[in-house]
Design a protein around this motif. Structure first.
Motif, PDB file in Angstrom:
ATOM      1  N   ALA A  45      57.190  -4.537  40.645  1.00  0.00           N
ATOM      2  CA  ALA A  45      57.098  -6.031  40.673  1.00  0.00           C
ATOM      3  C   ALA A  45      56.138  -6.792  39.949  1.00  0.00           C
ATOM      4  O   ALA A  45      55.980  -7.547  39.199  1.00  0.00           O
ATOM      5  CB  ALA A  45      56.910  -6.518  42.365  1.00  0.00           C
ATOM      6  N   ILE A  46      54.851  -5.645  39.855  1.00  0.00           N
ATOM      7  CA  ILE A  46      53.914  -5.805  39.045  1.00  0.00           C
ATOM      8  C   ILE A  46      54.316  -5.987  37.512  1.00  0.00           C
ATOM      9  O   ILE A  46      53.775  -6.568  36.883  1.00  0.00           O
ATOM     10  CB  ILE A  46      52.381  -5.006  39.355  1.00  0.00           C
ATOM     11  N   LEU A  47      54.845  -5.114  37.189  1.00  0.00           N
ATOM     12  CA  LEU A  47      55.419  -5.055  35.942  1.00  0.00           C
ATOM     13  C   LEU A  47      56.173  -6.176  35.414  1.00  0.00           C
ATOM     14  O   LEU A  47      56.326  -6.729  34.280  1.00  0.00           O
ATOM     15  CB  LEU A  47      56.002  -3.779  35.556  1.00  0.00           C
ATOM     16  N   GLY A  48      57.340  -6.529  36.318  1.00  0.00           N
ATOM     17  CA  GLY A  48      58.032  -7.850  36.163  1.00  0.00           C
ATOM     18  C   GLY A  48      57.252  -9.036  35.873  1.00  0.00           C
ATOM     19  O   GLY A  48      57.306  -9.797  34.902  1.00  0.00           O
ATOM     20  N   MET A  55      51.266 -12.989  35.525  1.00  0.00           N
ATOM     21  CA  MET A  55      50.237 -12.274  36.243  1.00  0.00           C
ATOM     22  C   MET A  55      49.479 -11.627  35.104  1.00  0.00           C
ATOM     23  O   MET A  55      49.976 -11.060  34.102  1.00  0.00           O
ATOM     24  CB  MET A  55      50.745 -11.201  36.983  1.00  0.00           C
ATOM     25  N   PRO A  56      48.298 -11.786  35.187  1.00  0.00           N
ATOM     26  CA  PRO A  56      47.324 -12.614  36.036  1.00  0.00           C
ATOM     27  C   PRO A  56      47.703 -13.910  35.700  1.00  0.00           C
ATOM     28  O   PRO A  56      48.176 -14.476  34.572  1.00  0.00           O
ATOM     29  CB  PRO A  56      45.899 -12.178  35.512  1.00  0.00           C
ATOM     30  N   ASP A  67      52.354  -2.306  28.017  1.00  0.00           N
ATOM     31  CA  ASP A  67      53.132  -1.146  27.598  1.00  0.00           C
ATOM     32  C   ASP A  67      52.523   0.150  28.337  1.00  0.00           C
ATOM     33  O   ASP A  67      53.301   0.757  28.843  1.00  0.00           O
ATOM     34  CB  ASP A  67      53.168  -0.995  26.297  1.00  0.00           C
ATOM     35  N   LEU A  68      51.046   0.090  28.488  1.00  0.00           N
ATOM     36  CA  LEU A  68      50.245   1.240  28.982  1.00  0.00           C
ATOM     37  C   LEU A  68      50.607   1.189  30.595  1.00  0.00           C
ATOM     38  O   LEU A  68      51.090   2.269  31.099  1.00  0.00           O
ATOM     39  CB  LEU A  68      48.818   1.167  28.924  1.00  0.00           C
ATOM     40  N   PHE A  69      50.731  -0.076  31.213  1.00  0.00           N
ATOM     41  CA  PHE A  69      51.121   0.055  32.386  1.00  0.00           C
ATOM     42  C   PHE A  69      52.617   0.567  32.692  1.00  0.00           C
ATOM     43  O   PHE A  69      52.815   1.163  33.725  1.00  0.00           O
ATOM     44  CB  PHE A  69      51.108  -1.409  33.276  1.00  0.00           C
ATOM     45  N   GLN A  70      53.424  -0.038  31.885  1.00  0.00           N
ATOM     46  CA  GLN A  70      54.786   0.684  32.041  1.00  0.00           C
ATOM     47  C   GLN A  70      55.154   2.258  31.475  1.00  0.00           C
ATOM     48  O   GLN A  70      55.807   2.765  32.404  1.00  0.00           O
ATOM     49  CB  GLN A  70      55.838  -0.033  30.931  1.00  0.00           C
TER      50      GLN A  70
END
Length: 79
Positions: A45-48, A55-56, A67-70
């Protein structure tokens, strides 16, 4: 913190540092961005929200951070 594409991404070393105190405080009513367990549970959900640029709430992350988060998600969400 930058990370090469083949280096495993860690929540503590790289992902947590992406979230500012302001972000953490604004999301506390839903979950804690500084909690590995919370971010792991809500990662998709955060990635979306990050990909949508909502977000933020005060401005989208640069693509390199998203991309790092993914990569963290795809790599198994290491602590």
């Amino acid at each position: 913190m930058a990370s090469s594409a083949d280096e495993p991404v860690s929540y503590e070393r790289q992902v947590k540092t992406l979230f500012r105190s302001k972000d953490q405080q604004s999301m506390l009513r839903h979950f804690d961005l500084w909690s590995y367990d919370d971010v792991r549970a809500h990662a998709d959900a955060i990635l979306g929200k990050l990909r949508a640029g909502t977000m933020p709430c005060d401005g989208a992350w640069p693509d390199t951070s998203v991309d790092l988060f993914q990569r963290w998600i795809e790599g198994g969400k290491a602590p």
